[in-house]
Design a protein around this motif. Structure first.
Motif, short mmCIF file in Angstrom:
data_model
loop_
_atom_site.label_atom_id
_atom_site.label_comp_id
_atom_site.label_asym_id
_atom_site.label_seq_id
_atom_site.Cartn_x
_atom_site.Cartn_y
_atom_site.Cartn_z
N LYS A 151 -7.65 -2.69 4.30
CA LYS A 151 -6.42 -2.66 3.49
C LYS A 151 -6.59 -3.56 2.26
CE LYS A 151 -3.43 -1.88 7.48
NZ LYS A 151 -2.40 -2.50 8.34
N LEU A 161 0.82 -1.21 0.00
CA LEU A 161 0.00 0.00 0.00
C LEU A 161 0.86 1.26 0.00
CD1 LEU A 161 -2.83 -1.00 2.49
CD2 LEU A 161 -3.05 -0.62 0.03
N LEU A 169 0.19 8.85 0.99
CA LEU A 169 -0.97 8.63 1.85
C LEU A 169 -0.49 8.15 3.22
CD1 LEU A 169 -3.68 6.97 -0.42
CD2 LEU A 169 -3.67 9.26 0.53
N ILE A 183 -8.71 -1.98 -0.36
CA ILE A 183 -8.01 -0.96 -1.15
C ILE A 183 -7.17 -1.63 -2.24
CG2 ILE A 183 -6.18 0.78 -1.08
CD1 ILE A 183 -7.21 1.52 1.73
N SER A 191 2.33 1.62 -3.42
CA SER A 191 1.32 1.84 -4.46
C SER A 191 0.69 3.23 -4.36
CB SER A 191 0.22 0.80 -4.37
OG SER A 191 0.74 -0.49 -4.58
N TYR A 192 0.61 3.75 -3.15
CA TYR A 192 -0.03 5.04 -2.92
C TYR A 192 0.90 5.93 -2.09
CZ TYR A 192 -4.07 2.24 -4.25
OH TYR A 192 -4.94 1.40 -4.90
N THR A 199 -7.41 -2.57 -7.60
CA THR A 199 -6.30 -2.34 -8.52
C THR A 199 -5.58 -3.62 -8.92
OG1 THR A 199 -4.85 -1.90 -6.63
CG2 THR A 199 -5.87 0.00 -7.70
#
Length: 95
Positions: free
Chosen positions: A66, A47, A54, A69, A50-51, A73
Motif C-alpha cells: 500500500k 488509496l 479499484l 502505491i 485516490s484510486y 504519487t
C-alpha cells in the motif's frame, strides 16, 4: 467445534506467551499495534479516494505494498510522511 478461542492450542500458547511479557512491554506492544491499525485505516482511505473504482479490499494488499502505491504519487510532496509510514511498518514487523 468450539467457538471458545482458549480451547485452541495455538491461541493458548500465544496467550501464555503474551501474559508472560512484562506489563509495560505489553502496553507498548498494544500501543504500537493500535497505532499501526489507525494509520493503516487512513492509508486505506487515501488509496480508496485516490484510486476510485479499484477494489483494494479484494486485492488484500500488504501494508508495504500500500505504501509503495502511495509513494510514487505523493513522495515529492511528503517525503517525511512516507519515511514515517515505512518506519512504522518496520517497527510493527519487528514485534
Amino acid at each position: 467445534m468450539s467457538n471458545d478461542p482458549s480451547k485452541d492450542e495455538h491461541y493458548a500458547r500465544f496467550a501464555q506467551n503474551f501474559r508472560a511479557l512484562p506489563h509495560e512491554k505489553s502496553q507498548e506492544l498494544m500501543g504500537m499495534v493500535s497505532a499501526h491499525l489507525v494509520v493503516e485505516h487512513y492509508v486505506d482511505t487515501l488509496l480508496a479516494e485516490s484510486y476510485p473504482g479499484l477494489p483494494f479490499e479484494e486485492l488484500r494488499l500488504s501494508y508495504e505494498k500500500k505504501i509503495k502505491i502511495i509513494e510514487p504519487t505523493l513522495h515529492r510532496l511528503m517525503p517525511s510522511s512516507i519515511a514515517g509510514l515505512k518506519a512504522l511498518g518496520t517497527i510493527r514487523n519487528r514485534i
